[in-house]
Design a protein around this motif. Structure first.
Motif, PDB file in Angstrom:
ATOM      1  N   GLN A  34       0.819  -1.217   0.000  1.00 34.51           N
ATOM      2  CA  GLN A  34       0.000   0.000   0.000  1.00 34.51           C
ATOM      3  C   GLN A  34       0.852   1.267   0.000  1.00 34.51           C
ATOM      4  OE1 GLN A  34      -2.926  -1.198  -1.141  1.00 34.51           O
ATOM      5  NE2 GLN A  34      -3.765   0.498  -0.007  1.00 34.51           N
ATOM      6  N   SER A  35       1.992   1.257   0.700  1.00 35.99           N
ATOM      7  CA  SER A  35       2.801   2.477   0.771  1.00 35.99           C
ATOM      8  C   SER A  35       3.313   2.879  -0.611  1.00 35.99           C
ATOM      9  CB  SER A  35       3.971   2.293   1.740  1.00 35.99           C
ATOM     10  OG  SER A  35       4.847   1.296   1.250  1.00 35.99           O
ATOM     11  N   ASN A  36       3.477   1.924  -1.512  1.00 38.04           N
ATOM     12  CA  ASN A  36       3.930   2.227  -2.868  1.00 38.04           C
ATOM     13  C   ASN A  36       2.771   2.465  -3.827  1.00 38.04           C
ATOM     14  OD1 ASN A  36       6.572   1.819  -2.025  1.00 38.04           O
ATOM     15  ND2 ASN A  36       6.465  -0.377  -2.450  1.00 38.04           N
ATOM     16  N   ALA A  37       1.552   2.152  -3.414  1.00 34.31           N
ATOM     17  CA  ALA A  37       0.417   2.208  -4.326  1.00 34.31           C
ATOM     18  C   ALA A  37      -0.635   3.239  -3.912  1.00 34.31           C
ATOM     19  CB  ALA A  37      -0.224   0.832  -4.423  1.00 34.31           C
ATOM     20  N   ARG A  38      -0.255   4.231  -3.140  1.00 28.79           N
ATOM     21  CA  ARG A  38      -1.232   5.239  -2.722  1.00 28.79           C
ATOM     22  C   ARG A  38      -1.779   5.972  -3.932  1.00 28.79           C
ATOM     23  NH1 ARG A  38      -2.741   3.781   2.143  1.00 28.79           N
ATOM     24  NH2 ARG A  38      -1.020   3.598   3.569  1.00 28.79           N
ATOM     25  N   ARG A  39      -3.104   6.176  -3.928  1.00 24.53           N
ATOM     26  CA  ARG A  39      -3.743   6.869  -5.048  1.00 24.53           C
ATOM     27  C   ARG A  39      -4.482   8.087  -4.528  1.00 24.53           C
ATOM     28  NH1 ARG A  39      -7.081   2.072  -7.588  1.00 24.53           N
ATOM     29  NH2 ARG A  39      -7.203   1.494  -5.402  1.00 24.53           N
ATOM     30  N   SER A  40      -4.666   9.069  -5.381  1.00 21.71           N
ATOM     31  CA  SER A  40      -5.378  10.290  -5.008  1.00 21.71           C
ATOM     32  C   SER A  40      -6.889  10.028  -5.051  1.00 21.71           C
ATOM     33  CB  SER A  40      -5.032  11.419  -5.973  1.00 21.71           C
ATOM     34  OG  SER A  40      -5.566  11.137  -7.259  1.00 21.71           O
ATOM     35  N   LYS A  41      -7.663  10.956  -4.494  1.00 20.37           N
ATOM     36  CA  LYS A  41      -9.123  10.829  -4.524  1.00 20.37           C
ATOM     37  C   LYS A  41      -9.623  10.761  -5.960  1.00 20.37           C
ATOM     38  CE  LYS A  41     -10.299  13.030  -0.169  1.00 20.37           C
ATOM     39  NZ  LYS A  41     -11.049  14.129   0.470  1.00 20.37           N
ATOM     40  N   ARG A  42      -9.011  11.559  -6.827  1.00 19.51           N
ATOM     41  CA  ARG A  42      -9.425  11.576  -8.236  1.00 19.51           C
ATOM     42  C   ARG A  42      -9.198  10.198  -8.868  1.00 19.51           C
ATOM     43  NH1 ARG A  42     -10.915  14.731 -12.011  1.00 19.51           N
ATOM     44  NH2 ARG A  42     -10.408  16.860 -11.531  1.00 19.51           N
ATOM     45  N   GLN A  43      -8.091   9.553  -8.520  1.00 16.70           N
ATOM     46  CA  GLN A  43      -7.809   8.231  -9.067  1.00 16.70           C
ATOM     47  C   GLN A  43      -8.754   7.163  -8.506  1.00 16.70           C
ATOM     48  OE1 GLN A  43      -3.694   8.228  -7.853  1.00 16.70           O
ATOM     49  NE2 GLN A  43      -2.982   8.335  -9.988  1.00 16.70           N
ATOM     50  N   LEU A  44      -9.249   7.388  -7.297  1.00 13.59           N
ATOM     51  CA  LEU A  44     -10.149   6.421  -6.670  1.00 13.59           C
ATOM     52  C   LEU A  44     -11.596   6.562  -7.151  1.00 13.59           C
ATOM     53  CD1 LEU A  44      -8.811   6.527  -3.014  1.00 13.59           C
ATOM     54  CD2 LEU A  44      -8.563   4.660  -4.648  1.00 13.59           C
ATOM     55  N   ALA A  45     -11.958   7.705  -7.704  1.00 19.21           N
ATOM     56  CA  ALA A  45     -13.327   7.941  -8.159  1.00 19.21           C
ATOM     57  C   ALA A  45     -13.645   7.049  -9.357  1.00 19.21           C
ATOM     58  CB  ALA A  45     -13.506   9.400  -8.527  1.00 19.21           C
ATOM     59  N   ILE A  46     -14.842   6.472  -9.336  1.00 15.09           N
ATOM     60  CA  ILE A  46     -15.300   5.636 -10.449  1.00 15.09           C
ATOM     61  C   ILE A  46     -16.143   6.525 -11.362  1.00 15.09           C
ATOM     62  CG2 ILE A  46     -16.623   3.594 -11.103  1.00 15.09           C
ATOM     63  CD1 ILE A  46     -16.157   2.558  -8.228  1.00 15.09           C
ATOM     64  N   PRO A  47     -15.800   6.658 -12.639  1.00 12.41           N
ATOM     65  CA  PRO A  47     -16.582   7.492 -13.557  1.00 12.41           C
ATOM     66  C   PRO A  47     -18.047   7.052 -13.605  1.00 12.41           C
ATOM     67  CG  PRO A  47     -14.531   6.794 -14.589  1.00 12.41           C
ATOM     68  CD  PRO A  47     -14.659   6.031 -13.306  1.00 12.41           C
ATOM     69  N   SER A  48     -18.956   8.001 -13.826  1.00 18.07           N
ATOM     70  CA  SER A  48     -20.390   7.701 -13.809  1.00 18.07           C
ATOM     71  C   SER A  48     -20.771   6.652 -14.850  1.00 18.07           C
ATOM     72  CB  SER A  48     -21.206   8.976 -14.013  1.00 18.07           C
ATOM     73  OG  SER A  48     -20.936   9.543 -15.275  1.00 18.07           O
ATOM     74  N   GLU A  49     -20.121   6.664 -16.010  1.00 12.42           N
ATOM     75  CA  GLU A  49     -20.428   5.665 -17.045  1.00 12.42           C
ATOM     76  C   GLU A  49     -20.072   4.259 -16.558  1.00 12.42           C
ATOM     77  OE1 GLU A  49     -18.252   8.279 -17.676  1.00 12.42           O
ATOM     78  OE2 GLU A  49     -19.726   9.610 -18.602  1.00 12.42           O
ATOM     79  N   VAL A  50     -18.962   4.141 -15.863  1.00  9.60           N
ATOM     80  CA  VAL A  50     -18.540   2.836 -15.338  1.00  9.60           C
ATOM     81  C   VAL A  50     -19.501   2.377 -14.245  1.00  9.60           C
ATOM     82  CG1 VAL A  50     -16.673   1.602 -14.146  1.00  9.60           C
ATOM     83  CG2 VAL A  50     -16.129   3.260 -15.943  1.00  9.60           C
ATOM     84  N   ARG A  51     -19.912   3.300 -13.371  1.00 14.50           N
ATOM     85  CA  ARG A  51     -20.874   2.945 -12.320  1.00 14.50           C
ATOM     86  C   ARG A  51     -22.178   2.456 -12.940  1.00 14.50           C
ATOM     87  NH1 ARG A  51     -19.208   7.992 -10.162  1.00 14.50           N
ATOM     88  NH2 ARG A  51     -21.290   8.822 -10.537  1.00 14.50           N
ATOM     89  N   GLN A  52     -22.635   3.149 -13.984  1.00 11.91           N
ATOM     90  CA  GLN A  52     -23.872   2.742 -14.649  1.00 11.91           C
ATOM     91  C   GLN A  52     -23.718   1.359 -15.281  1.00 11.91           C
ATOM     92  OE1 GLN A  52     -25.956   5.690 -16.917  1.00 11.91           O
ATOM     93  NE2 GLN A  52     -26.679   4.179 -18.390  1.00 11.91           N
ATOM     94  N   GLU A  53     -22.599   1.099 -15.920  1.00 10.96           N
ATOM     95  CA  GLU A  53     -22.349  -0.226 -16.504  1.00 10.96           C
ATOM     96  C   GLU A  53     -22.327  -1.305 -15.424  1.00 10.96           C
ATOM     97  OE1 GLU A  53     -18.760  -0.030 -18.825  1.00 10.96           O
ATOM     98  OE2 GLU A  53     -19.560   1.577 -20.095  1.00 10.96           O
ATOM     99  N   MET A  54     -21.735  -1.003 -14.284  1.00 11.55           N
ATOM    100  CA  MET A  54     -21.693  -1.959 -13.176  1.00 11.55           C
ATOM    101  C   MET A  54     -23.112  -2.299 -12.716  1.00 11.55           C
ATOM    102  SD  MET A  54     -18.545  -0.220 -11.008  1.00 11.55           S
ATOM    103  CE  MET A  54     -18.874  -1.077  -9.488  1.00 11.55           C
ATOM    104  N   LEU A  55     -23.951  -1.276 -12.589  1.00 15.35           N
ATOM    105  CA  LEU A  55     -25.320  -1.490 -12.124  1.00 15.35           C
ATOM    106  C   LEU A  55     -26.134  -2.265 -13.158  1.00 15.35           C
ATOM    107  CD1 LEU A  55     -25.883   2.005 -10.505  1.00 15.35           C
ATOM    108  CD2 LEU A  55     -25.682  -0.188  -9.308  1.00 15.35           C
ATOM    109  N   LEU A  56     -25.959  -1.954 -14.429  1.00 18.11           N
ATOM    110  CA  LEU A  56     -26.654  -2.690 -15.480  1.00 18.11           C
ATOM    111  C   LEU A  56     -26.225  -4.158 -15.475  1.00 18.11           C
ATOM    112  CD1 LEU A  56     -26.512  -0.057 -18.360  1.00 18.11           C
ATOM    113  CD2 LEU A  56     -28.571  -0.830 -17.138  1.00 18.11           C
TER     114      LEU A  56
END
Length: 134
Positions: A33-55
């Motif tokens: 984890q210490s080498n793989a820290r990501r920013s909030k922007r990198q952790l956000a799932i784009p709305s299109e991807v969220r919609q595909e996940m739900l579908l």
């Protein structure tokens, strides 16, 4: 979670697949984890991807659209509530004053009760306010 800026929200659940679970010791995890820290922007799932996940999970376009509308309404109500917060201290003081005045001035029911019993009104009370040093 209405914190999404657009699109449908998704959340983590309690159900998981034991077959897909990998156990590692804490030190190994922390070193990775210490080498793989990501920013909030990198952790956000784009709305299109969220919609595909739900579908993919079986939700319909109608259900997703309904939820997005509900989230928008919640966000608007929170925004209104946030903007009214600056008036809360004033409103609280006004309510406190109202309660205090109600305790001093007799209510309609007390006056009506006195009239029905043909009692005279109590004598007025004289209150004198002076400065502290006087």
């Amino acid at each position: 979670n209405p914190a999404t800026t657009n699109g449908p929200p998704v959340g983590l659940g309690w159900e998981y697949s034991p077959e897909d679970t990998v156990r590692i010791d804490l030190e190994t995890y922390e070193s990775y984890q210490s080498n793989a820290r990501r920013s909030k922007r990198q952790l956000a799932i784009p709305s299109e991807v969220r919609q595909e996940m739900l579908l993919a999970e079986g939700y319909s376009f109608g259900e997703i659209a309904k939820t997005v509308r509900e989230i928008r309404k919640i966000r608007e109500r929170r925004n209104i509530s946030f903007h009214h917060m600056k008036y809360d201290p004033i409103a609280e003081r006004v309510e406190t004053l109202k309660r205090g005045v109600k305790g001093i001035i007799p209510g309609k029911s007390l006056i009506a009760g006195m009239k029905s019993k043909k009692l005279e009104s109590p004598a007025p009370v004289l209150v004198q306010v002076t400065s502290k040093g006087a």
